[in-house]
Design an enzyme around this catalytic site. Structure first.
Site, PDB file in Angstrom:
ATOM      1  N   PHE A 225     -15.904  34.102 -30.955  1.00  0.00           N
ATOM      2  CA  PHE A 225     -15.360  35.823 -30.843  1.00  0.00           C
ATOM      3  C   PHE A 225     -17.807  36.505 -30.447  1.00  0.00           C
ATOM      4  CE2 PHE A 225     -12.637  34.998 -33.300  1.00  0.00           C
ATOM      5  CZ  PHE A 225     -11.724  35.150 -33.487  1.00  0.00           C
TER       6      PHE A 225
ATOM      7  N   HIS B 102     -21.045  21.506 -44.736  1.00  0.00           N
ATOM      8  CA  HIS B 102     -21.897  22.558 -44.434  1.00  0.00           C
ATOM      9  C   HIS B 102     -23.607  21.672 -44.786  1.00  0.00           C
ATOM     10  CE1 HIS B 102     -24.230  25.707 -45.626  1.00  0.00           C
ATOM     11  NE2 HIS B 102     -22.760  26.462 -45.255  1.00  0.00           N
ATOM     12  N   PRO B 103     -24.346  21.761 -43.787  1.00  0.00           N
ATOM     13  CA  PRO B 103     -25.502  21.570 -43.764  1.00  0.00           C
ATOM     14  C   PRO B 103     -26.243  21.379 -45.256  1.00  0.00           C
ATOM     15  CG  PRO B 103     -25.917  22.887 -42.468  1.00  0.00           C
ATOM     16  CD  PRO B 103     -24.365  23.432 -42.496  1.00  0.00           C
TER      17      PRO B 103
ATOM     18  N   GLU C  80     -14.675  30.922 -44.793  1.00  0.00           N
ATOM     19  CA  GLU C  80     -15.972  29.808 -45.690  1.00  0.00           C
ATOM     20  C   GLU C  80     -14.305  29.642 -46.480  1.00  0.00           C
ATOM     21  OE1 GLU C  80     -19.100  28.377 -43.995  1.00  0.00           O
ATOM     22  OE2 GLU C  80     -19.643  28.252 -46.227  1.00  0.00           O
TER      23      GLU C  80
ATOM     24  N   ASP D  41     -23.404  32.589 -32.681  1.00  0.00           N
ATOM     25  CA  ASP D  41     -24.806  31.795 -32.666  1.00  0.00           C
ATOM     26  C   ASP D  41     -25.530  31.193 -32.911  1.00  0.00           C
ATOM     27  OD1 ASP D  41     -23.258  32.827 -35.187  1.00  0.00           O
ATOM     28  OD2 ASP D  41     -24.456  33.546 -36.547  1.00  0.00           O
TER      29      ASP D  41
ATOM     30  N   TYR E 248     -24.409  21.801 -48.139  1.00  0.00           N
ATOM     31  CA  TYR E 248     -23.747  21.004 -49.196  1.00  0.00           C
ATOM     32  C   TYR E 248     -23.755  19.228 -49.012  1.00  0.00           C
ATOM     33  CZ  TYR E 248     -23.951  25.385 -50.790  1.00  0.00           C
ATOM     34  OH  TYR E 248     -24.551  26.580 -50.934  1.00  0.00           O
TER      35      TYR E 248
ATOM     36  N   LYS F  39     -22.656  43.269 -31.411  1.00  0.00           N
ATOM     37  CA  LYS F  39     -23.868  43.419 -30.727  1.00  0.00           C
ATOM     38  C   LYS F  39     -24.219  41.784 -30.791  1.00  0.00           C
ATOM     39  CE  LYS F  39     -25.935  42.792 -35.403  1.00  0.00           C
ATOM     40  NZ  LYS F  39     -26.962  42.224 -36.010  1.00  0.00           N
ATOM     41  N   TYR F  40     -23.539  40.636 -31.487  1.00  0.00           N
ATOM     42  CA  TYR F  40     -23.515  39.665 -31.053  1.00  0.00           C
ATOM     43  C   TYR F  40     -23.729  39.401 -29.899  1.00  0.00           C
ATOM     44  CZ  TYR F  40     -23.750  38.133 -36.145  1.00  0.00           C
ATOM     45  OH  TYR F  40     -24.009  38.369 -37.010  1.00  0.00           O
TER      46      TYR F  40
ATOM     47  N   ASP G  37     -19.352  29.856 -34.158  1.00  0.00           N
ATOM     48  CA  ASP G  37     -19.914  31.046 -34.091  1.00  0.00           C
ATOM     49  C   ASP G  37     -20.419  30.861 -33.019  1.00  0.00           C
ATOM     50  OD1 ASP G  37     -19.293  31.079 -36.741  1.00  0.00           O
ATOM     51  OD2 ASP G  37     -20.868  31.973 -37.653  1.00  0.00           O
TER      52      ASP G  37
HETATM   53  N1  UDP Z   1     -19.542  37.709 -35.361  1.00  0.00           N
HETATM   54  C1  UDP Z   1     -19.236  39.156 -33.989  1.00  0.00           C
HETATM   55  N2  UDP Z   1     -19.540  40.426 -34.561  1.00  0.00           N
HETATM   56  C2  UDP Z   1     -19.945  40.776 -35.346  1.00  0.00           C
HETATM   57  C3  UDP Z   1     -20.002  39.258 -36.318  1.00  0.00           C
HETATM   58  C4  UDP Z   1     -20.168  38.168 -35.829  1.00  0.00           C
HETATM   59  O1  UDP Z   1     -18.604  38.978 -32.661  1.00  0.00           O
HETATM   60  O2  UDP Z   1     -20.562  41.078 -35.407  1.00  0.00           O
HETATM   61  C5  UDP Z   1     -18.553  36.577 -34.751  1.00  0.00           C
HETATM   62  C6  UDP Z   1     -19.989  35.457 -33.796  1.00  0.00           C
HETATM   63  O3  UDP Z   1     -19.678  34.705 -33.186  1.00  0.00           O
HETATM   64  C7  UDP Z   1     -20.443  35.247 -35.488  1.00  0.00           C
HETATM   65  C8  UDP Z   1     -19.120  34.823 -36.215  1.00  0.00           C
HETATM   66  O4  UDP Z   1     -17.883  36.192 -35.886  1.00  0.00           O
HETATM   67  O5  UDP Z   1     -21.101  34.229 -34.574  1.00  0.00           O
HETATM   68  C9  UDP Z   1     -19.271  34.430 -37.250  1.00  0.00           C
HETATM   69  O6  UDP Z   1     -20.471  35.567 -37.772  1.00  0.00           O
HETATM   70  P1  UDP Z   1     -21.946  35.720 -38.759  1.00  0.00           P
HETATM   71  O7  UDP Z   1     -22.729  34.112 -37.915  1.00  0.00           O
HETATM   72  O8  UDP Z   1     -22.105  37.023 -38.921  1.00  0.00           O
HETATM   73  O9  UDP Z   1     -21.515  34.622 -40.099  1.00  0.00           O
HETATM   74  P2  UDP Z   1     -22.412  33.334 -40.331  1.00  0.00           P
HETATM   75  O10 UDP Z   1     -23.009  32.174 -39.807  1.00  0.00           O
HETATM   76  O11 UDP Z   1     -23.667  34.158 -40.982  1.00  0.00           O
HETATM   77  O12 UDP Z   1     -20.984  33.511 -42.088  1.00  0.00           O
HETATM   78 MN    MN Z   2     -22.793  32.031 -37.663  1.00  0.00          MN
END
Ligand code: UDP
Ligand code: MN
Length: 340
Positions: free
Chosen positions: A101, A213-214, A283, A193, A216, A105-106, A191
């Protein structure tokens, strides 16, 4: 009495014959036990054993399991099992989707994500990137390797984190149903990011794949942050659950991921009807799903890691989370060193 035992013989059989008969029965029992153990190991797919990682100083650290109690292999990329798996898939001609996704801003993470995936993700294999985005014009124009494609799927979404955490699973399930299911054999969801920093090959492919999950990994069960609200669809009883999995990377056969996304989205909608959303968002629902249906393969924290005092001590890192840990960039949402 002793004399009686020594002299007693059943009619028709001598003492020597009896002894041979007893020995034969023992040997047969041993042989059957051995055969059963072999069959069990074959069913599990891998031999259950535990190894230990050594640090540079030679000091032993966390024990590493190779297989779960239900026979699912745990994937460490440099182990022989992983090499064999890569060889097995080298000529199979499977196609894998990688869905992310990219909302709001991602979008600034996308280029780095794809460039690193082109270098390290399923090298030499057919891959289709599915970018689920609200901004088609924000997709960078990148040249991809042979056999690799990028498809942008437009979704009109509000760029609010909490809203997205409630809708991503249903958007994913409808995208699989409408577009993805006829195009790929396997589908992985990540994700955006995150960044690949080392080889991630066909060792990850399996029917239903979760990732530890790294934080746990190798921690006791009572520390797992399962959902504790009794009425939530994500609720996990104290007696339930094997491991705690991350939502940053999961995958498997396209049909399995469709079922996962559909069920999780139904859990989320049912909780929303009573104005509730689980403690750790998707999650929590994902972990509930993996209790109902155990994964057939689990990726070690090599495949989801960030640098923080809380994460497990592993030698090889393959995928890093950019917003977590101590290497956050200036545009990421949190200011501290570690967040879950
Ligand atoms: N994401 C996005 N836009 C947003 C929030 C989330 O595209 O405004 C997507 C993106 O791929 C992101 C994933 O949803 O990596 C999960 O969100 P985030 O990484 O913030 O979650 P966390 O890793 O903190 O649980
Ligand atoms: Mn993330």
């Amino acid at each position: 009495m002793a004399r009686f035992l020594h002299t007693k013989q059943l009619p028709g059989l001598e003492r020597g014959t009896w002894r041979r008969l007893v020995l034969f029965c023992c040997a047969m029992a041993g042989f059957i036990y051995f055969l059963k153990a072999q069959l069990h190991q074959r069913a599990a797919g891998e031999k259950p054993f535990v190894t230990y990682l050594s640090t540079a100083s030679g000091k032993k650290v966390d024990p590493l399991i190779n297989v779960t109690s239900w026979g699912a292999p745990i994937v460490w990329g440099d182990r022989e099992e992983s090499q064999l798996r890569r060889m097995e898939f080298a000529d199979k001609g499977v196609t894998t989707g990688l869905a992310v996704f990219v909302i709001g801003k991602y979008s600034h993470y996308l280029q780095k994500f794809i460039v690193s995936a082109e270098r390290y993700f399923l090298e030499g294999q057919a891959v289709t990137y599915y970018i689920l985005t609200d901004n088609l014009r924000g997709i960078p124009n990148l040249s991809l390797r042979t056999g690799r494609k990028l498809k942008a799927l437009y979704i009109a979404e509000r760029p609010e984190w909490v809203h997205l955490s409630r809708t991503r699973m249903s958007l994913l399930s409808s995208s699989i149903k409408e577009f993805i299911k006829n195009e790929v054999d396997y589908l992985f969801c990540m994700d955006v990011d995150q960044v690949f920093i080392n080889r991630v090959g066909a060792e990850i492919l399996g029917d239903l794949v979760a990732t530890f999950h790294p934080v746990y990994f190798n921690r006791p069960h009572y520390t797992f942050p399962y959902e504790t609200t009794l009425d939530s669809k994500a609720y996990v009883e104290d007696s339930e659950g094997d491991y705690y999995y991350t939502s940053e990377l999961y995958g498997g056969l396209c049909s399995e991921i469709y079922e996962l996304a559909l069920l999780c989205s139904q859990f989320i909608i049912q909780d929303m009807e009573m104005s509730y959303h689980a403690f750790l968002f998707e999650e929590s629902y994902l972990n509930r799903f993996f209790i109902n249906k155990r994964p057939s393969r689990i990726l070690s924290p090599e495949y989801s890691w960030w640098d923080a005092p809380e994460t497990s001590n592993i030698q090889v890192k393959r995928i890093l989370s950019l917003q977590r840990g101590c290497f956050q960039d200036s545009e990421s949402k949190g200011a501290n060193c570690y967040s879950t």
